[in-house]
Design an enzyme around this catalytic site. Structure first.
Site, PDB file in Angstrom:
ATOM      1  N   GLU A 179      20.150  83.796  -0.181  1.00 27.32           N
ATOM      2  CA  GLU A 179      19.005  82.969  -0.548  1.00 27.32           C
ATOM      3  C   GLU A 179      19.392  82.250  -1.838  1.00 27.32           C
ATOM      4  O   GLU A 179      19.474  82.879  -2.902  1.00 27.32           O
ATOM      5  CB  GLU A 179      17.740  83.802  -0.775  1.00 27.32           C
ATOM      6  N   GLY A 215      26.689  82.124  -5.031  1.00 28.24           N
ATOM      7  CA  GLY A 215      26.614  82.428  -3.605  1.00 28.24           C
ATOM      8  C   GLY A 215      27.919  82.130  -2.888  1.00 28.24           C
ATOM      9  O   GLY A 215      28.351  82.887  -2.004  1.00 28.24           O
ATOM     10  N   GLY A 271      20.312  84.079  -5.560  1.00 31.19           N
ATOM     11  CA  GLY A 271      20.751  83.496  -6.824  1.00 31.19           C
ATOM     12  C   GLY A 271      21.231  82.078  -6.650  1.00 31.19           C
ATOM     13  O   GLY A 271      20.846  81.373  -5.705  1.00 31.19           O
ATOM     14  N   SER A 272      22.107  81.656  -7.536  1.00 29.45           N
ATOM     15  CA  SER A 272      22.559  80.266  -7.548  1.00 29.45           C
ATOM     16  C   SER A 272      23.532  79.985  -6.410  1.00 29.45           C
ATOM     17  O   SER A 272      24.208  80.891  -5.894  1.00 29.45           O
ATOM     18  CB  SER A 272      23.238  79.947  -8.885  1.00 29.45           C
ATOM     19  N   THR A 273      23.624  78.710  -6.053  1.00 28.03           N
ATOM     20  CA  THR A 273      24.542  78.302  -4.987  1.00 28.03           C
ATOM     21  C   THR A 273      25.990  78.553  -5.393  1.00 28.03           C
ATOM     22  O   THR A 273      26.806  78.991  -4.565  1.00 28.03           O
ATOM     23  CB  THR A 273      24.336  76.814  -4.661  1.00 28.03           C
ATOM     24  N   ALA A 274      26.325  78.312  -6.650  1.00 31.60           N
ATOM     25  CA  ALA A 274      27.697  78.492  -7.108  1.00 31.60           C
ATOM     26  C   ALA A 274      28.141  79.945  -6.956  1.00 31.60           C
ATOM     27  O   ALA A 274      29.242  80.227  -6.447  1.00 31.60           O
ATOM     28  CB  ALA A 274      27.828  78.040  -8.562  1.00 31.60           C
TER      29      ALA A 274
END
Length: 451
Positions: free
Chosen positions: A299, A282, A277-280
């Site tokens: 990922e 994550g 998913g999204s970095t935030a």
């Protein structure tokens, strides 16, 4: 048919690649023929996807419900249950009991489970593509590649190669310990938790599932609330496959819900965690998992660069670039976000891309006509893409095609868009778009631009 749509796609690009569709068709045919010939002794599942799709209640019975609908038409499928934290923890506990039994299974039994899933996928590929397209908005041709072909390849690799990579391996014990023997052994971790996104509903469930169970683990998969309907359909397939392979019924479970359910999976005692998913988000997952030292595989999103050097063959490169930008309406974790092109080739590259982008057909993915681009899946995502484009234009970028939300109507649509003149200081330079936008820039030294 998939073959027809692949041929249309190749003809639409008109880039001197007439061999693409026949090649893909041949690869599909060889793969599926091999599966069919070896699959005559593999149990067939008595699961009809068209029956499973009708079972959701049409009205919400409580506030803990997920509204399921087609993002291209906004037609409702029904409402699904949003699980609480307590329900998720109970599922993990049941899967743990199942995993203790499954870890004793032989590789032959694990291979059989995967073969059953593979056989069902091959025999029901059209229905799988349609269900995934309806829930995510992607065209059927993108579903054929991303949902079916990619999943079949990964399952077949595990069946053919998986055991070899899980066998004990000899290691040197060194000179000081010459009288000892050393080896590496691989043991199941127990329960694997996976939090997966909505963009490839079938593949994103089967991907962690197949690897986890082949390694002897149980797995609990939290799906996106935006792909709940298809996940419940696929849970029926999984349940039937587990029964046919003689596996414990709670070995693989799907969790539906919102943030509460996802948080409960992270902190609920799984032995390893996968997040896509999204970095935030994550960052939040990793922070929460750190309190219990739970191993995490992430990922995350990014700003993938597509670099075109001076010796590139534009007839070949342009086709790949267009797919990188517009496949699944740009909602692809491996999609290209920044196109950095050698200055000498930039104008011709852009002209070629604009010529094709203007012919791409957009509409409901599972409708009557042939569609090249479907819809955005998440509500509000098209508006977010528009904000990024507007910010870039206000700061000097130029829209060559697209770049404007369609007039009010049904569906979460954003048109294929090409913009140039993107530079530092623009939000689109830094933020992941995850939409059908090709951002092009020229550079005297493309590699130097990146490095």
């Amino acid at each position: 048919s998939t073959e027809y749509k692949l041929k249309e796609w190749t003809m639409e690009l008109d880039l001197g690649l007439p061999w693409v569709a026949p090649l893909v068709t041949v690869v599909l045919a060889i793969t599926f023929l091999a599966v069919w010939r070896r699959g005559r002794d593999i149990p067939a599942l008595d699961v009809r996807l068209e029956d499973a799709v009708r079972d959701l209640p049409r009205k919400a019975s409580s506030s803990h419900q997920i509204r399921c609908y087609d993002p291209a038409t906004l037609d409702e499928f029904g409402y699904a249950h949003a699980m609480s934290a307590a329900e998720v923890r109970d599922i993990i506990a049941k899967t743990r009991l199942a995993s203790k039994e499954w870890k004793k299974s032989s590789f032959a039994q694990r291979r059989m489970l995967l073969k059953i899933l593979l056989k069902f996928t091959v025999e029901n590929q059209a229905d799988i593509c349609r269900v995934s397209a309806l829930d995510s908005g992607k065209p059927l041709v993108d579903a054929s590649f991303g949902e079916v072909l990619g999943t079949c390849e990964k399952i077949w690799w595990l069946v053919a190669e998986g055991e070899r990579y899980l066998r004990p391996e000899r290691r040197s014990s060194g000179y000081m310990m010459f009288y000892k023997k050393a080896r590496v052994e691989y043991h199941p971790v127990g329960v694997v938790g996976a939090i997966v996104p909505w963009n490839y509903p079938f593949h994103n469930i089967l991907n962690p599932l197949t690897a986890a169970v082949f390694a002897g683990n149980g797995v609990v998969i939290k799906v996106s609330e935006h792909a709940t309907w298809s996940a419940l359909v696929y849970q029926r397939v999984i349940d039937a496959a587990l029964a046919a392979a003689g596996a414990p019924p709670d070995l693989v479970r799907i969790v539906t819900g919102f943030g509460e359910a996802g948080s409960a999976l992270v902190t609920g005692g799984v032995d390893k965690l996968i997040f896509v998913g999204s970095t935030a988000i994550g960052h939040k997952v990793l922070e929460a998992a750190a309190t219990t030292l739970t191993p995490v595989v992430l990922e995350l999103g990014g700003k993938d660069a597509f670099i075109v050097l001076e010796d590139a063959d534009l007839a070949t490169v342009t086709a790949t670039a267009l797919r990188g930008a517009f496949q699944s309406c740009g909602q692809n974790c491996a999609g290209a976000e920044r196109f950095i092109v050698a200055e000498r080739l930039f104008e011709e590259f852009v002209q070629r891309c604009v010529a094709v982008a203007g012919k791409l057909r957009q509409g409901p993915a599972a409708g009557e006509g042939v569609v090249d681009c479907g819809s955005m899946c998440m509500p509000g995502q098209a508006e977010k893409v528009q904000e990024l484009v507007d910010d870039a234009v206000a700061k000097g970028a130029k829209v060559l095609i697209g770049g404007r939300l369609p007039a009010a109507g049904k569906g979460h649509f954003y048109p294929p868009t090409i913009i140039t003149g993107v530079a530092q200081g623009m939000r689109i330079w830094e933020e992941e778009v995850f939409g059908p936008v090709m951002s092009g820039e020229s550079a005297c030294s493309p590699l130097g631009r990146v490095l």
